[in-house]
Design an enzyme around this catalytic site. Structure first.
Site, PDB file in Angstrom:
ATOM      1  N   GLN A  73      87.213  69.534  20.785  1.00 30.82           N
ATOM      2  CA  GLN A  73      87.605  70.889  20.407  1.00 30.82           C
ATOM      3  C   GLN A  73      89.107  70.983  20.171  1.00 30.82           C
ATOM      4  OE1 GLN A  73      85.506  73.518  19.814  1.00 30.82           O
ATOM      5  NE2 GLN A  73      87.322  74.626  19.151  1.00 30.82           N
ATOM      6  N   ASP A  81      82.567  66.150  13.226  1.00 31.87           N
ATOM      7  CA  ASP A  81      83.513  67.092  12.630  1.00 31.87           C
ATOM      8  C   ASP A  81      84.011  66.619  11.268  1.00 31.87           C
ATOM      9  OD1 ASP A  81      83.901  69.481  14.016  1.00 31.87           O
ATOM     10  OD2 ASP A  81      85.116  68.524  15.556  1.00 31.87           O
ATOM     11  N   LYS A  94      78.626  76.292  20.780  1.00 34.65           N
ATOM     12  CA  LYS A  94      78.131  74.996  20.295  1.00 34.65           C
ATOM     13  C   LYS A  94      77.074  74.439  21.239  1.00 34.65           C
ATOM     14  CE  LYS A  94      82.421  73.778  17.918  1.00 34.65           C
ATOM     15  NZ  LYS A  94      83.672  72.996  17.957  1.00 34.65           N
TER      16      LYS A  94
END
Length: 257
Positions: free
Chosen positions: A99, A122, A55
């Site tokens: 994460q 997200d 990422k």
């Protein structure tokens, strides 16, 4: 015999990265703004470390201001929430990723819901989930994996999926449920299946579009799929396989390629 066409996800990702890089440069030139992405990783999970490195590398290659916060496995919940609050109030940060999975002692829902909806890239915040479910995606963040699946499906079938039957295998909040919402928004007729679905092969056999996101290696077989169906394999499974007489751990999808 008709030869199947392979959809190249890596090529699509490269195409998107090039487009995003151009838009990032234009944003800086015209408005003096550089998109800022903050990634929070907790603990030493090897898979998570790989995802976060990827990422960060991708964000930087697209011209983003990329920040990584690495917290110890035993970090307290208040400390995580304090960091998120600081990032929520940091004008240089426009997106926040925490994460997953988190260590067992942390409350995943409390942490994901602490991220400001306007920075929840997200798409896990209930505000963004609600907007997606209601079809109001113009000002909402959509989870990236379902969004990517839709881009590939639209490349093959167009943006209007009227008359198409879609089967989603898996009902997770990260892929299965948002995937179903996006397919519905595109006018597909959608069936969501899961571990308790009876006669799954027969259900899948009628599908024009199949999205496999259940986390079971090589589960979807060729005889489940009708000719001409579009199949998107989201699964990543680490399994033992014998290759050239040698047994080793490999990554494989949910579809028996």
């Amino acid at each position: 015999m008709t030869v199947a066409k392979r959809i190249d996800g890596k090529a699509k990702a490269a195409e998107l990265a090039e487009s995003i890089s151009r838009e990032t440069a234009a944003l800086l030139k015209e408005h003096g703004v550089t998109p800022g992405l903050a990634v929070v990783i907790i603990g030493e999970d090897p898979a998570s470390q790989v995802y976060v490195r990827n990422k960060k590398r991708t964000a930087e290659s697209c011209g983003f201001h990329s920040v990584q916060h690495t917290l110890p496995e035993n970090v307290s919940q208040p400390d995580v929430l304090q960091l998120i609050n600081e990032l929520n109030n940091d004008d240089a940060i426009h997106g926040i990723l925490v994460q997953l999975p988190l260590p067992d002692h942390l409350n995943e829902q409390a942490i994901t819901q602490a991220i400001a909806p306007s920075k929840d890239v997200d798409g896990f915040h209930f505000v963004n989930i609600g907007k997606l479910t209601a079809g109001h995606t113009s000002d909402a963040f959509v989870p990236c994996t379902p969004a990517g699946c839709m881009l590939m499906i639209e490349d093959e079938l167009g943006s209007d999926l009227s008359g198409k039957n879609a089967v989603v295998i898996g009902r997770s909040n990260i892929v299965g449920k948002p995937m179903a919402s996006l397919l519905l928004q595109a006018n597909a007729t959608v069936t969501v299946t899961h571990s308790r679905t009876r006669n799954l092969p027969q259900v899948v056999a009628g599908a024009d579009i199949i999205v496999a996101a259940v986390g079971r290696a090589d589960m979807v077989k060729a005889d489940w799929v009708k000719p001409g169906a579009v199949i998107i394999d989201v699964g990543i499974n680490r399994v033992e396989k014998t290759i050239d007489g040698e047994t080793r751990m490999v990554l494989t999808g949910d579809v028996d390629f």
